[in-house]
Design an enzyme around this catalytic site. Structure first.
Site, PDB file in Angstrom:
ATOM      1  N   ASP A  47       0.838  -1.197   0.000  1.00 43.41           N
ATOM      2  CA  ASP A  47       0.000   0.000   0.000  1.00 43.41           C
ATOM      3  C   ASP A  47       0.875   1.250   0.000  1.00 43.41           C
ATOM      4  O   ASP A  47       1.943   1.255  -0.604  1.00 43.41           O
ATOM      5  CB  ASP A  47      -0.906  -0.034   1.251  1.00 43.41           C
ATOM      6  CG  ASP A  47      -2.256   0.613   1.025  1.00 43.41           C
ATOM      7  OD1 ASP A  47      -2.284   1.839   0.860  1.00 43.41           O
ATOM      8  OD2 ASP A  47      -3.271  -0.100   1.028  1.00 43.41           O
TER       9      ASP A  47
ATOM     10  N   HIS B 231      -3.744   6.063   3.620  1.00 37.94           N
ATOM     11  CA  HIS B 231      -4.545   4.907   3.211  1.00 37.94           C
ATOM     12  C   HIS B 231      -4.015   3.605   3.819  1.00 37.94           C
ATOM     13  O   HIS B 231      -4.776   2.811   4.385  1.00 37.94           O
ATOM     14  CB  HIS B 231      -4.553   4.817   1.681  1.00 37.94           C
ATOM     15  CG  HIS B 231      -5.440   3.750   1.123  1.00 37.94           C
ATOM     16  ND1 HIS B 231      -5.014   2.443   0.961  1.00 37.94           N
ATOM     17  CD2 HIS B 231      -6.724   3.790   0.666  1.00 37.94           C
ATOM     18  CE1 HIS B 231      -6.001   1.724   0.428  1.00 37.94           C
ATOM     19  NE2 HIS B 231      -7.044   2.518   0.238  1.00 37.94           N
TER      20      HIS B 231
ATOM     21  N   ASN C 277     -13.889   0.140  -6.665  1.00 36.67           N
ATOM     22  CA  ASN C 277     -14.951   1.062  -6.245  1.00 36.67           C
ATOM     23  C   ASN C 277     -15.641   1.769  -7.408  1.00 36.67           C
ATOM     24  O   ASN C 277     -16.083   2.903  -7.279  1.00 36.67           O
ATOM     25  CB  ASN C 277     -14.367   2.129  -5.293  1.00 36.67           C
ATOM     26  CG  ASN C 277     -13.799   1.518  -4.037  1.00 36.67           C
ATOM     27  OD1 ASN C 277     -14.153   0.409  -3.658  1.00 36.67           O
ATOM     28  ND2 ASN C 277     -12.902   2.244  -3.394  1.00 36.67           N
TER      29      ASN C 277
ATOM     30  N   ALA D 295      -7.272  -8.334  -7.782  1.00 35.36           N
ATOM     31  CA  ALA D 295      -8.404  -9.005  -7.142  1.00 35.36           C
ATOM     32  C   ALA D 295      -9.000 -10.100  -8.021  1.00 35.36           C
ATOM     33  O   ALA D 295      -9.428 -11.147  -7.505  1.00 35.36           O
ATOM     34  CB  ALA D 295      -9.481  -7.980  -6.786  1.00 35.36           C
TER      35      ALA D 295
ATOM     36  N   VAL E 202      -6.414 -15.092  -6.060  1.00 32.13           N
ATOM     37  CA  VAL E 202      -6.606 -14.009  -5.099  1.00 32.13           C
ATOM     38  C   VAL E 202      -8.030 -14.027  -4.538  1.00 32.13           C
ATOM     39  O   VAL E 202      -8.981 -14.353  -5.247  1.00 32.13           O
ATOM     40  CB  VAL E 202      -6.316 -12.648  -5.769  1.00 32.13           C
ATOM     41  CG1 VAL E 202      -6.586 -11.494  -4.818  1.00 32.13           C
ATOM     42  CG2 VAL E 202      -4.869 -12.611  -6.248  1.00 32.13           C
TER      43      VAL E 202
ATOM     44  N   SER F 250     -11.353  -0.911  -0.243  1.00 29.71           N
ATOM     45  CA  SER F 250     -10.063  -0.895   0.460  1.00 29.71           C
ATOM     46  C   SER F 250     -10.247  -1.193   1.937  1.00 29.71           C
ATOM     47  O   SER F 250      -9.365  -1.755   2.591  1.00 29.71           O
ATOM     48  CB  SER F 250      -9.387   0.469   0.308  1.00 29.71           C
ATOM     49  OG  SER F 250      -8.895   0.666  -0.986  1.00 29.71           O
TER      50      SER F 250
END
Length: 542
Positions: free
Chosen positions: A304, A338, A424, A434, A439, A486
């Site tokens: 991240d 974040h 999103n 993803a 995953v 997230s």
């Protein structure tokens, strides 16, 4: 003033809207309601969505300065119209450094002066700007001043104000809201690159990689890094010399040359409310689960923006090794916030699902939440080397990356559980990593177990978790309330830690435990197996 990276510029000329992103494309549209959709897609390099918008809106056009094609447009029937040279001479000149200064609806762009071109720099400004300034000499001088300031990391409000006051009077009466620069890398003009072998035979591949690495270092005098667990070589190439080097390398050995691709954070929602509401933990049965397990002895890498590892909620989760910074040579401290918010959901003393775990800050994104896939791959390699158990990846791209997929496959084979945010956009679009099969793709629900409006939904979703108005840690020892996939992702990461601390089985068996103990929400596209349940998962594992 914050340092600025490759970013979006919006140019307004009357009712017409021009959106610029990257170095190659311009979207032109007169309908304001399409601007936000096109803007979001360009920022995320989601060109599939741009194509869909173009097919359904004949007002939307794409200009490009890529070789041969200079304009693409969809007609009313959705057929493509290509023009190959008609607009080429009207397209602006590009350079490594390109600036835009914005206040309300006024804009001034500054480009590198290019004397070999027939068009004057003033004409380029008139194409992009509401103002029709022709003072080329002044702009050329200021270009040199600003570029030097960026290279020396000295760009500040005073320099910008002096420039704007001297060249455009309307800026002296208005505060500059945004300053964007399209420079790909402001620290230097180097591009991250990878080399991989064409040969899939493991013995030949290893030999080819070794010989290529030695050639890069000794023959081409390039500082290179051979990955410890992945058949890749990483190095940086001077901007503008990549093609020449690629020809030399591929001419020596059967290898492929790859340049970095953009990776960014899914857009999250910041809420003004900062009340310590932790109903998200109750929603998935965390407190009952923590009676049995807190995720002790489980090592989690958070790929991240870094982590504030001195935060009062998180410092207990770190050992001597804090992690690694793949953006620059600094510590992996979070300069965005974040990564710290995500980490608080995983391992915060009061805000976290698994406060007994050990966290590692793997910084791959800068303070603006932007990075590249090569940094992500390097972080995955580091995670394998350091025997981590779980990776949380609340980031992604709409573009499939063969390199990233290969790295994740190897990590999964080595026993790592990888959890990632579904995205999103509120659409069926796949987000990577993803949507890779190895995953765990996580969607978001609200406090009533309903799909969050922003959450992506598709057949790759594995499970859902709370992602709306989540209270957690933030940079500089603070707290924030954020919404996004997230935020839902680290809930699932934390539950995996609780389970793995009790059951040291393979990733596939752990995934099966999480899946069969999830609370069904009766829509696989929205929720996968359903809402993750920490309490039931821990009981099953125990």
């Amino acid at each position: 003033m914050n340092k600025v990276n490759n970013a979006l510029c919006i140019i307004q000329q009357g009712k017409e809207q021009k959106i610029f992103a990257g170095k190659n494309e311009v979207i032109v549209c007169k309908k304001k309601d399409l601007i936000k959709m096109a803007e979001s897609s360009l920022q995320k390099q989601n060109y599939n969505n741009i194509i869909k918008l173009m097919k359904t809106n004949n007002d939307l056009e794409l200009y490009t300065n890529k070789p041969k094609i200079s304009k693409i447009k969809a007609d009313k029937k959705g057929h493509w119209i290509y023009n190959y040279e008609e607009f080429e001479n009207n397209f602006p000149i590009y350079d490594i450094y390109q600036f835009a200064f914005i206040t309300n609806n006024k804009i001034k762009c500054l480009y590198h002066p290019e004397t070999k071109k027939e068009k004057s720099i003033g004409d380029q400004f008139s194409f992009w700007s509401t103002d029709d300034d022709k003072n080329t000499e002044t702009d050329n001088q200021w270009y040199e001043i600003i570029v030097k300031a960026i290279i020396n990391k000295e760009l500040n409000d005073e320099i910008i104000t002096d420039y704007l006051n001297e060249t455009y009077s309307f800026f002296s009466r208005r505060k500059v809201k945004k300053i964007f620069c399209s420079a790909k890398n402001l620290d230097d003009s180097l591009v991250n690159c990878l080399v991989t072998s064409y040969d899939k035979n493991s013995l030949f591949e290893e030999n080819i990689m070794k010989r290529t690495f030695l050639s890069l270092v000794h023959k081409h005098k390039i500082e290179a890094e051979q990955f410890k667990n992945l058949p890749f070589i990483h190095f940086k190439c001077e901007h503008g010399k990549c093609e020449e080097l690629e020809k030399k390398i591929s001419g020596e050995y059967p290898v492929r040359f790859h340049r970095e691709k953009l990776v960014s954070l899914p857009e999250v929602v910041f809420h003004k409310n900062r009340t310590a509401n932790l109903t998200n933990l109750e929603q998935i049965g965390v407190y009952d689960a923590q009676e049995i397990s807190t995720g002790q002895n489980i090592k989690i890498g958070v790929i991240d923006t870094g982590i504030d590892y001195e935060h009062e909620e998180l410092k207990h989760s770190f050992g001597e090794i804090k992690g690694n910074n793949f953006v620059n040579d600094n510590s992996p401290i979070d300069d965005n916030g974040h990564g710290t918010h995500v980490s608080g959901i995983i391992g915060g003393i009061t805000t976290g699902v698994a406060p007994g775990c050990t966290l590692y800050a793997l910084k791959v994104l800068d303070r603006n939440g932007v990075g590249n896939n090569i940094s992500v791959i390097r972080a995955i390699d580091w995670s394998i080397t350091n025997n981590l158990d779980i990776l949380n990846m609340s980031l992604g791209s709409s573009s499939y990356s063969e390199l990233e997929h290969k790295a994740i496959k190897i990590a999964a084979e080595k026993g790592l559980v990888i959890v990632s945010a579904a995205g999103n956009d509120g659409t069926k679009e796949y987000n990577y990593p993803a949507s890779f099969g190895e995953v765990v793709s996580v969607s978001a629900v609200d406090g009533n177990n309903k799909k969050a409006d922003f959450s992506n939904y598709n057949d790759k979703i594995k499970i859902a978790a709370p992602g709306v108005e989540i209270y957690s840690t933030f940079k500089n020892n603070s707290y924030r309330v954020l919404s996004g996939t997230s935020m839902s992702t680290p809930h699932v990461t934390g539950v995996f830690a609780l389970v793995k601390s009790l059951n040291q089985s393979s990733p596939e068996i752990l995934k099966e435990i999480i899946k069969r103990t999830a609370k069904s929400l009766h829509n696989n596209l929205y929720y996968g197996a359903g809402l993750v349940r920490a309490d039931d998962a821990v009981r099953d594992a125990n």
